[in-house]
Write a protein that holds these residues in place. Structure first.
Motif, PDB file in Angstrom:
ATOM      1  N   ARG A 293     -15.511 -41.670  44.230  1.00  0.00           N
ATOM      2  CA  ARG A 293     -14.852 -41.194  43.012  1.00  0.00           C
ATOM      3  C   ARG A 293     -15.116 -42.221  41.917  1.00  0.00           C
ATOM      4  O   ARG A 293     -14.707 -43.378  42.037  1.00  0.00           O
ATOM      5  CB  ARG A 293     -13.349 -41.051  43.242  1.00  0.00           C
ATOM      6  N   GLY A 295     -14.143 -43.520  38.521  1.00  0.00           N
ATOM      7  CA  GLY A 295     -12.980 -43.184  37.716  1.00  0.00           C
ATOM      8  C   GLY A 295     -12.321 -44.374  37.054  1.00  0.00           C
ATOM      9  O   GLY A 295     -12.640 -45.515  37.348  1.00  0.00           O
ATOM     10  N   PRO A 296     -11.424 -44.047  36.144  1.00  0.00           N
ATOM     11  CA  PRO A 296     -11.102 -42.696  35.699  1.00  0.00           C
ATOM     12  C   PRO A 296     -12.110 -42.198  34.663  1.00  0.00           C
ATOM     13  O   PRO A 296     -12.483 -42.951  33.766  1.00  0.00           O
ATOM     14  CB  PRO A 296      -9.717 -42.853  35.058  1.00  0.00           C
ATOM     15  N   TYR A 298     -12.763 -38.889  32.054  1.00  0.00           N
ATOM     16  CA  TYR A 298     -12.295 -37.633  31.462  1.00  0.00           C
ATOM     17  C   TYR A 298     -13.441 -36.621  31.529  1.00  0.00           C
ATOM     18  O   TYR A 298     -14.522 -36.871  30.997  1.00  0.00           O
ATOM     19  CB  TYR A 298     -11.869 -37.886  30.011  1.00  0.00           C
ATOM     20  N   HIS A 300     -15.397 -36.022  33.826  1.00  0.00           N
ATOM     21  CA  HIS A 300     -16.542 -36.639  34.526  1.00  0.00           C
ATOM     22  C   HIS A 300     -17.473 -37.405  33.574  1.00  0.00           C
ATOM     23  O   HIS A 300     -18.585 -37.750  33.961  1.00  0.00           O
ATOM     24  CB  HIS A 300     -17.383 -35.592  35.281  1.00  0.00           C
ATOM     25  N   PRO A 303     -14.727 -42.691  30.242  1.00  0.00           N
ATOM     26  CA  PRO A 303     -13.581 -43.472  30.716  1.00  0.00           C
ATOM     27  C   PRO A 303     -12.607 -43.630  29.540  1.00  0.00           C
ATOM     28  O   PRO A 303     -12.989 -44.229  28.512  1.00  0.00           O
ATOM     29  CB  PRO A 303     -14.188 -44.820  31.118  1.00  0.00           C
ATOM     30  N   LEU A 349      -6.051 -39.476  30.188  1.00  0.00           N
ATOM     31  CA  LEU A 349      -5.612 -39.976  31.501  1.00  0.00           C
ATOM     32  C   LEU A 349      -4.751 -38.942  32.215  1.00  0.00           C
ATOM     33  O   LEU A 349      -4.865 -38.745  33.434  1.00  0.00           O
ATOM     34  CB  LEU A 349      -4.844 -41.290  31.331  1.00  0.00           C
ATOM     35  N   ILE A 352      -6.955 -36.344  33.751  1.00  0.00           N
ATOM     36  CA  ILE A 352      -7.606 -36.846  34.976  1.00  0.00           C
ATOM     37  C   ILE A 352      -6.623 -36.812  36.147  1.00  0.00           C
ATOM     38  O   ILE A 352      -6.955 -36.376  37.253  1.00  0.00           O
ATOM     39  CB  ILE A 352      -8.145 -38.282  34.747  1.00  0.00           C
ATOM     40  N   GLU A 353      -5.401 -37.263  35.879  1.00  0.00           N
ATOM     41  CA  GLU A 353      -4.373 -37.256  36.932  1.00  0.00           C
ATOM     42  C   GLU A 353      -4.158 -35.840  37.457  1.00  0.00           C
ATOM     43  O   GLU A 353      -4.018 -35.618  38.666  1.00  0.00           O
ATOM     44  CB  GLU A 353      -3.039 -37.826  36.408  1.00  0.00           C
ATOM     45  N   TYR A 356      -6.891 -34.902  39.806  1.00  0.00           N
ATOM     46  CA  TYR A 356      -6.714 -35.523  41.125  1.00  0.00           C
ATOM     47  C   TYR A 356      -5.614 -34.798  41.913  1.00  0.00           C
ATOM     48  O   TYR A 356      -5.735 -34.584  43.117  1.00  0.00           O
ATOM     49  CB  TYR A 356      -6.357 -37.004  40.985  1.00  0.00           C
ATOM     50  N   LYS A 366     -11.284 -37.011  48.460  1.00  0.00           N
ATOM     51  CA  LYS A 366     -11.589 -37.843  47.283  1.00  0.00           C
ATOM     52  C   LYS A 366     -13.093 -37.937  47.027  1.00  0.00           C
ATOM     53  O   LYS A 366     -13.544 -37.899  45.886  1.00  0.00           O
ATOM     54  CB  LYS A 366     -11.017 -39.237  47.511  1.00  0.00           C
ATOM     55  N   THR A 369     -14.750 -35.649  44.503  1.00  0.00           N
ATOM     56  CA  THR A 369     -14.167 -35.579  43.150  1.00  0.00           C
ATOM     57  C   THR A 369     -15.136 -34.946  42.153  1.00  0.00           C
ATOM     58  O   THR A 369     -14.738 -34.193  41.278  1.00  0.00           O
ATOM     59  CB  THR A 369     -13.789 -37.002  42.656  1.00  0.00           C
TER      60      THR A 369
END
Ligand code: FAD
Length: 431
Positions: A293, A295-296, A298, A300, A303, A349, A352-353, A356, A366, A369
């Motif tokens: 993964r 990350g993070p 946005y 893909h 960051p 963020l 992204i959360e 996940y 994971k 991702t």
């Protein structure tokens, strides 16, 4: 007002070329760093293999490419063009549905030539470090080497396009330290001859695993395919067997499978995919790779803490790769010029959360991702909408879905035709 920035692109594969074209179109000044002596990345066949066939030795000389000599595309060429630049390369006067790697490389060279990208590329120039030097003004230092000459330059933005089919992922096999046979990862497979008269266990259920096991079955004594879903058809060869996952291996050369079967094998062949790797990138832990993964990120790409001056093009897979890279690149180019705005860092963020969390809810591991399987058009259409461009053509979507239908049919019944023959038989991919 539109901003014109100084942008570094790392890599001149499909992602780097698509990025260079969109950045140039948007009026940015672009330098593409390419460590090899030609463009095309993955599609440059390199007959060399690494000193460690598993690719684990950190001191080995790294070979970028993973193509085997006989490789033809696993997607029809109609699904491997750009939205305004179809893949129509002829070989001996004929356009083929599943072209060879040489034809893909020719296509990319023509693409680069037609859009004036070759002159933007610095060949034989490897990026060894990328680091932000001024957080207020978002300046990035790119350190590169060319024939021993080290250079440091600064840019307003960096687009990372270094590919993700070079660093092998290896299956974890209990007892492997004492197992006496040889091991290889598909990254270091080129031709079948070294497998003459050998008993080979091939791990994996990807297109490569199927292609390669069929190819080595012509010379090997036996090929045993070990996969998580062993019920599926693998090959029409009599010397190819199917098994479940490997349970463990023994010091007498035996390989035991979870389904209770076992074989004495000479070689274990890992067709187990690759790891994302950004050895040059220093972000003080802001961007990291955890169980594949990255990350993070946005959508893909960006960051949130370093957006928009740092971006990644080409990370997702199980998608129309060329289209996706083009759409991502256009988004990056327009965000950099200020024509398209990103949400706030906090909003990115949160997005992204949520991604996940959704993965956890549906039990997606994971390490998947960045797999877009079944969400591919939602993603591409979202990127298109963000840049105010047309969505993916419905005809193209239909073609892509046909591939999955054919794959399901191919896996369900062990017929006379192979996957590519079945695709051609649908008639959907006629010129
Ligand atoms: P790459 O093609 O890997 O390009 C990355 C470039 O970055 C390379 O040129 C490399 O030299 C350069 N680079 C890396 N690090 C540095 C550095 N530090 N400094 C400077 N330069 C650097 N896709 C399909 O659509 N259809 C298919 O049929 C298909 N078959 C495939 C079969 C195999 C065996 C593999 C491995 C992949 C296949 N793919 C296929 C996926 C393929 O990877 C993508 O199509 C695409 O080529 C990826 O492009 P990229 O630009 O992201 O990466």
């Amino acid at each position: 007002m539109s901003k014109s920035l100084q942008v570094a692109v790392i890599g001149a594969g499909v992602a780097g070329l698509a990025s260079a074209r969109e950045l140039k179109r948007e009026g940015h000044r672009v330098v593409v760093y390419e460590k090899s002596d030609q463009l095309g990345g993955t599609w440059v066949y390199d007959p060399r293999v690494e000193s460690d066939p598993l690719g684990l030795d950190p001191n080995r000389e790294i070979v970028h490419g993973s193509l085997y000599s006989s490789l033809c595309t696993n997607l029809p060429r109609q699904l491997m063009g750009f939205s305004d630049y179809p893949f129509e390369i002829k070989k001996n006067g004929e356009i083929r549905t599943f072209p060879s790697h040489e034809e893909v490389l020719q296509f990319l060279n023509e693409f680069a030539r037609d859009f004036g990208l070759v002159e933007l590329i610095r060949f034989n120039t490897e990026v060894v470090r990328v680091q932000r030097v001024d957080s207020r003004n978002d300046l990035w230092m790119v350190k590169s080497t060319m024939s021993g000459l080290i250079q440091e330059e600064t840019f307003d933005a960096v687009v990372v396009c270094n590919g993700h089919h070079t660093q092998p992922r290896i299956a974890n096999i209990p007892g492997i330290e004492k197992w006496p046979g040889k091991q290889i990862h598909s990254h270091n497979y080129r031709v079948p001859e070294p497998f003459q008269d050998q008993v080979v266990v091939v791990i994996g259920d990807s297109a490569s695993a199927h292609d390669i096991s069929g190819e080595i079955a012509k010379v090997a004594k036996e090929v045993h395919l070990s996969s998580r879903s062993p019920g599926v058809k693998v090959s029409n060869y009599d010397n190819v067997g199917q098994h479940s996952k490997i349970e463990c291996v023994f010091d007498n050369g035996e390989v035991a499978f979870e389904d209770g079967s076992s074989v004495r094998a000479d070689i274990i062949f890992h067709c187990t995919g690759y790891k994302f790797n950004f050895p040059f990138l220093e972000t003080n832990g802001i961007v990291s790779v955890d169980d594949n993964r990255v990350g993070p990120l946005y959508k893909h790409v960006f960051p949130p803490k370093l957006a928009p001056s740092l971006s990644f093009v080409g990370i997702p897979y199980w998608v129309l790769v060329f289209h996706m890279m083009e759409f991502q690149a256009r988004w990056v180019a327009r965000v950099l010029s200020g024509k398209v705005l990103l949400p706030s860092e906090k909003e990115m963020l949160t997005d992204i959360e949520k991604h996940y969390q959704r993965m956890e809810e549906v039990g997606k591991p994971k390490h998947h991702t960045h797999s877009l399987h079944s969400d591919e058009f939602e993603y591409l259409d979202w990127l298109a909408a963000e840049t105010g461009e047309a969505k993916v053509d419905e005809g193209l979507k239909k073609k892509y879905r046909t591939i999955y239908k054919v794959l399901a049919k191919f896996l369900a019944d062990r017929g006379r035709l192979n996957f590519k023959e079945l695709v051609v038989e649908t008639g959907v991919f006629e010129k």
